[in-house]
Scaffold this active site. Sequence first.
Site, PDB file in Angstrom:
ATOM      1  N   ASP A  69      35.276  33.882  40.500  1.00 44.92           N
ATOM      2  CA  ASP A  69      34.319  33.958  39.254  1.00 44.92           C
ATOM      3  C   ASP A  69      34.251  32.276  39.023  1.00 44.92           C
ATOM      4  OD1 ASP A  69      33.631  35.245  36.653  1.00 44.92           O
ATOM      5  OD2 ASP A  69      34.822  33.436  35.864  1.00 44.92           O
ATOM      6  N   TYR A  91      30.587  24.976  35.122  1.00 46.39           N
ATOM      7  CA  TYR A  91      31.709  24.477  35.264  1.00 46.39           C
ATOM      8  C   TYR A  91      31.912  23.183  36.092  1.00 46.39           C
ATOM      9  CZ  TYR A  91      33.391  28.936  33.899  1.00 46.39           C
ATOM     10  OH  TYR A  91      33.887  30.037  32.783  1.00 46.39           O
TER      11      TYR A  91
END
Length: 315
Positions: free
Chosen positions: A38, A43
């Site tokens: 994930d 990010y």
Amino acid sequence: MPEVNFALGTMKFGTTVDAATSLHLLDRFADAGGTILDTADCYAFWSDADNRGGQSEEVIGRWLARRPGRRDQMFLSTKVGAQPVGPGDWPANREGLSARAVKAAVEGSLRRLGTDRIDLYWAHMEDRAVPLAESAEAFGALVSDGTVGRLGCSNHPVWRVERARQTARDNGWAGYTALQLRHSYLQPRPGVPVPGQDHRFGWVTEEVIDYVDSEPDLSLWVYTALLHGLYSRPDQPLPDAYDHPGTSRRLAALDKVAGDLGVSRNQVVLSWLTGGEPAATPIVGVSTPEQLDEALAGARLRLPAEHRRLLDETV
């Protein structure tokens, strides 16, 4: 080796967890039978000097390129909507969920991941500046053309999820079949702020559980399942929101089950999540091999019926 309903959270890979360590953890995860990764296109922008994300996807892409054959064994989950794309402060400057933003974001994720498909693509956070039908159509088109296998949404209120799903059904588009929200065994007092949780609708509630349980095609993924490691650090205080009698009772139940089974609190929590009704897929971020091994063991643990009843009935 049995499959595990457990997603390796890679949020910090390529930033606070350096690339070499990240690649090692990916190897160890896959070698142990893990199959779900994930990540998100944003990010981890908050750890980057230029305030841009993508590092996590890039590390996964490097790993897949070095491990021929691994792509077909991995289920890739990534997200769109929260990446900063211009001047200003986040979240006002996030990419959002317009058709144009979704198209550009998925192309960037595919490039960084080094793949031609994403198994589960998430709307990371709401964007009420865009008509819901526009977002639903854009996501559905990605499934129709084979770029994406499934769709999910994270940090959305239930009524918006259902409206989006109905819009997709009415138009013959693929719709959301997964929810991703924050959840763990310990629960904060309602309405009390929890540090680090910025999403107003980012919680699993009784309404969410009932909704998922009532919709056969919906699955539930949960983040912050281990409360940033606080279950394994009795010396570290929980946030004030968890300061209530239910926390003490639930910690006592956890310790009873962990002691009886000879496992850790973390392992009990993960087993409780994966074996619940409805079952949840916990997303667990790790930075060391020991943390990874503990999480894998917890996701494989099956709680005896009497221990599950003790956990479920403790409030």
